[in-house]
Design a protein around this motif. Structure first.
Motif, short mmCIF file in Angstrom:
data_model
loop_
_atom_site.label_atom_id
_atom_site.label_comp_id
_atom_site.label_asym_id
_atom_site.label_seq_id
_atom_site.Cartn_x
_atom_site.Cartn_y
_atom_site.Cartn_z
N VAL A 50 0.81 -1.22 0.00
CA VAL A 50 0.00 0.00 0.00
C VAL A 50 0.85 1.27 0.00
CG1 VAL A 50 -1.70 1.30 1.34
CG2 VAL A 50 -1.91 -1.17 1.11
N ILE A 51 1.92 1.31 0.75
CA ILE A 51 2.67 2.55 0.97
C ILE A 51 3.26 3.13 -0.32
CG2 ILE A 51 4.75 3.50 2.07
CD1 ILE A 51 3.95 1.91 4.55
N PRO A 52 3.87 2.36 -1.22
CA PRO A 52 4.37 2.99 -2.45
C PRO A 52 3.27 3.68 -3.26
CG PRO A 52 5.37 0.85 -2.18
CD PRO A 52 4.30 0.96 -1.13
N SER A 53 2.08 3.10 -3.30
CA SER A 53 0.96 3.73 -4.01
C SER A 53 0.54 5.02 -3.32
CB SER A 53 -0.22 2.79 -4.09
OG SER A 53 0.13 1.61 -4.76
N LEU A 54 0.50 5.00 -1.99
CA LEU A 54 0.13 6.21 -1.25
C LEU A 54 1.17 7.32 -1.45
CD1 LEU A 54 -1.20 4.73 2.10
CD2 LEU A 54 -2.51 5.71 0.22
N LEU A 55 2.44 6.97 -1.47
CA LEU A 55 3.48 7.98 -1.69
C LEU A 55 3.38 8.56 -3.10
CD1 LEU A 55 6.53 6.33 0.08
CD2 LEU A 55 5.14 8.25 0.87
N ASN A 56 3.03 7.72 -4.07
CA ASN A 56 2.84 8.19 -5.43
C ASN A 56 1.68 9.18 -5.50
OD1 ASN A 56 3.06 8.47 -8.18
ND2 ASN A 56 2.04 6.54 -8.65
N LEU A 57 0.57 8.87 -4.84
CA LEU A 57 -0.56 9.79 -4.81
C LEU A 57 -0.20 11.09 -4.10
CD1 LEU A 57 -3.48 7.34 -3.99
CD2 LEU A 57 -3.06 8.52 -6.15
N GLN A 58 0.61 11.01 -3.05
CA GLN A 58 1.02 12.21 -2.34
C GLN A 58 1.89 13.09 -3.23
OE1 GLN A 58 3.46 11.51 1.09
NE2 GLN A 58 2.94 13.46 2.01
N GLU A 59 2.77 12.48 -4.02
CA GLU A 59 3.61 13.26 -4.93
C GLU A 59 2.78 13.96 -6.00
OE1 GLU A 59 6.44 10.48 -6.46
OE2 GLU A 59 7.55 10.36 -4.58
N LYS A 60 1.65 13.35 -6.38
CA LYS A 60 0.77 13.97 -7.37
C LYS A 60 -0.12 15.05 -6.76
CE LYS A 60 0.54 10.00 -10.43
NZ LYS A 60 -0.33 8.95 -11.01
N GLY A 61 -0.09 15.19 -5.43
CA GLY A 61 -0.83 16.25 -4.78
C GLY A 61 -2.15 15.82 -4.17
N TYR A 62 -2.49 14.56 -4.22
CA TYR A 62 -3.73 14.10 -3.61
C TYR A 62 -3.54 13.99 -2.10
CZ TYR A 62 -5.33 12.81 -8.26
OH TYR A 62 -5.72 12.83 -9.56
N GLY A 63 -4.51 14.46 -1.33
CA GLY A 63 -4.45 14.32 0.11
C GLY A 63 -3.50 15.29 0.80
N VAL A 64 -3.01 16.28 0.07
CA VAL A 64 -2.08 17.24 0.65
C VAL A 64 -2.73 18.62 0.55
CG1 VAL A 64 0.21 18.26 0.47
CG2 VAL A 64 -0.12 15.87 -0.10
N LYS A 65 -2.71 19.36 1.65
CA LYS A 65 -3.32 20.69 1.63
C LYS A 65 -2.37 21.69 1.02
CE LYS A 65 -6.43 20.07 5.45
NZ LYS A 65 -6.88 20.53 6.75
#
Length: 95
Positions: A80-95
């Protein structure tokens, strides 16, 4: 076989350290109780689910079913974590 096991362990360690380094320590401290519930509840639920499904499916002793459940729960963050980090880099879930 020992080399393969060591490499898998090292890979899991790298994945978990990578996820840990991207955490905001102040936010984790501020949200320590919800974060602790989110850390333990899903893993325990997953381990129990796997153990309960493994008993009739594999006809193993309960101890082995519990070991299998916690083994699955320990490996889940590596998936799960590599996918979550990828989404975070794309700006999802980050204010």
């Amino acid at each position: 076989a020992r080399c393969s096991s060591a490499m898998r362990t090292a890979a899991l360690g790298v994945i978990l350290v990578r996820a840990g380094l991207s955490l905001d320590v102040a936010a984790v401290y501020r949200l320590r109780w919800p974060a602790s519930r989110l850390a333990f509840a899903p893993s325990t639920a997953e381990a129990l689910t796997v153990a309960l499904l493994a008993k009739p499916a594999l006809d193993l002793p309960w101890t082995y079913c519990a070991v299998l459940g916690f083994l699955f729960a320990a490996i889940s963050p590596a998936v799960v974590i590599p996918s979550l980090l990828n989404l975070q880099e794309k700006g999802y879930g980050v204010k």
